[in-house]
Design a protein around this motif. Structure first.
Motif, mmCIF file in Angstrom:
data_model
loop_
_atom_site.group_PDB
_atom_site.id
_atom_site.type_symbol
_atom_site.label_atom_id
_atom_site.label_comp_id
_atom_site.label_asym_id
_atom_site.label_seq_id
_atom_site.Cartn_x
_atom_site.Cartn_y
_atom_site.Cartn_z
ATOM 1 N N GLY A 1 11.187 7.673 -2.963
ATOM 2 C CA GLY A 1 10.819 6.384 -2.387
ATOM 3 C C GLY A 1 9.695 6.446 -1.375
ATOM 4 N N ALA A 2 8.900 7.521 -1.376
ATOM 5 C CA ALA A 2 7.831 7.670 -0.388
ATOM 6 C C ALA A 2 6.541 7.013 -0.852
ATOM 7 C CB ALA A 2 7.580 9.153 -0.109
ATOM 8 N N SER A 3 5.671 6.693 0.110
ATOM 9 C CA SER A 3 4.304 6.284 -0.181
ATOM 10 C C SER A 3 3.371 7.086 0.723
ATOM 11 C CB SER A 3 4.096 4.775 0.024
ATOM 12 O OG SER A 3 4.397 4.409 1.361
ATOM 13 N N ILE A 4 2.120 7.223 0.306
ATOM 14 C CA ILE A 4 1.193 8.134 0.954
ATOM 15 C C ILE A 4 0.073 7.342 1.626
ATOM 16 C CG2 ILE A 4 -0.188 10.221 0.654
ATOM 17 C CD1 ILE A 4 2.722 10.476 -0.328
ATOM 18 N N TRP A 5 -0.152 7.621 2.928
ATOM 19 C CA TRP A 5 -1.141 6.911 3.721
ATOM 20 C C TRP A 5 -2.244 7.839 4.201
ATOM 21 C CZ3 TRP A 5 -0.605 1.640 4.791
ATOM 22 C CH2 TRP A 5 0.618 1.074 4.405
ATOM 23 N N ALA B 1 4.668 1.144 -3.681
ATOM 24 C CA ALA B 1 5.751 0.437 -4.357
ATOM 25 C C ALA B 1 6.520 1.425 -5.230
ATOM 26 C CB ALA B 1 5.209 -0.713 -5.193
ATOM 27 N N ASN B 2 6.774 2.597 -4.679
ATOM 28 C CA ASN B 2 7.457 3.672 -5.389
ATOM 29 C C ASN B 2 8.960 3.517 -5.226
ATOM 30 O OD1 ASN B 2 7.993 6.172 -6.673
ATOM 31 N ND2 ASN B 2 7.890 7.247 -4.701
ATOM 32 N N PRO B 3 9.713 3.307 -6.295
ATOM 33 C CA PRO B 3 11.163 3.096 -6.155
ATOM 34 C C PRO B 3 11.870 4.331 -5.609
ATOM 35 C CG PRO B 3 10.381 2.429 -8.331
ATOM 36 C CD PRO B 3 9.259 3.180 -7.690
ATOM 37 N N ASP B 4 12.956 4.099 -4.878
ATOM 38 C CA ASP B 4 13.819 5.184 -4.427
ATOM 39 C C ASP B 4 14.826 5.461 -5.540
ATOM 40 O OD1 ASP B 4 15.590 6.914 -3.307
ATOM 41 O OD2 ASP B 4 16.207 5.607 -1.662
#
Length: 228
Positions: free
Chosen positions: A56-60, A138-141
């Motif tokens: 469920g992570a997103s990368i910034w 918008a990565n599902p966990d």
């Protein structure tokens, strides 16, 4: 010039792991259940049976940096792809092949993109010739071993249980084999190789990531403190 964590309103200059606006971020390991991951030994070396990291992570990205993208391989029968900035960088099949893996430090294909600006990194994985798309942010966990939802698992390269480092490994599960949860359908590593800044993943409310493109990470944090 590194990856690091942003949480609870505290800013660090880095590439890190945190919740996407689609879900919470959950610590875990791959593969889930009794599944087998074909890429762990080729990528990390003999004897590797699991990999710690985050669902469920997103990368910034904070700052302006040069990023290197390495494609290490794929197990999937589907035609999957990895896109950045609206352009396809890597795809399964062809010369890179399904069921083909690079070895530690020797990816199947690489690309460097210079002067990538701060904000949510604009990449996605596509599954089954574009039938499904998993966008960063918008990565599902999909932390349940019975989940069949396409998603990517994020693991800091140098410290899989941590949330900061110089590179992050993204393991994609296209959901094509049902609830196998093995996350070996495509693997891409993103590394900071130059510039001033890094990449971060932040557990923020869903509305906040949408503002980053307009205000920038530093400006946004200052704005939120002023409003508070």
């Amino acid at each position: 010039m590194k990856f690091s964590t942003l949480s609870a309103g505290v800013l660090a200059v880095a590439m890190s792991l945190g919740a996407s606006m689609a879900s919470a971020m959950t610590a875990g390991t791959i593969p889930g259940g009794t599944s087998f991951n074909d890429g762990l030994v080729p990528v990390y070396g003999a004897g590797t049976t699991s990999r710690a990291g985050w669902y469920g992570a997103s990368i910034w990205l904070n700052g302006t940096v040069d990023l290197k993208f390495d494609f290490y391989g794929s197990e999937a029968g589907y035609n999957n792809g990895f896109d950045f900035g609206g352009s396809n960088l890597f795809a399964t099949g062809g010369t890179t092949g399904t069921g083909t893996w690079g070895s530690p430090g020797s990816p199947l294909a690489s690309m460097t993109i210079n002067n990538v600006s701060h904000g949510l990194l604009n990449f996605d994985f596509t599954a089954n010739s574009g039938a499904h798309t998993v966008m960063n942010g918008a990565n599902p966990d999909a932390s349940s071993p019975t989940s069949a939802v396409p998603n990517f698992f994020a693991s800091i390269t140098s410290n899989p249980v941590g949330t900061s480092g110089q590179a992050v490994d993204l393991w994609f599960d296209d959901g094509g084999a049902g609830s196998d949860d093995n996350h070996d359908d495509m693997m891409v590593r993103i590394s900071v190789v130059g510039g001033n800044g890094g990449v971060g993943v932040v557990p923020l409310p869903a509305s906040i990531p949408l503002l980053l493109s307009g205000f920038g990470l530093l400006g946004l944090m200052a704005r939120r403190r002023k409003q508070a």
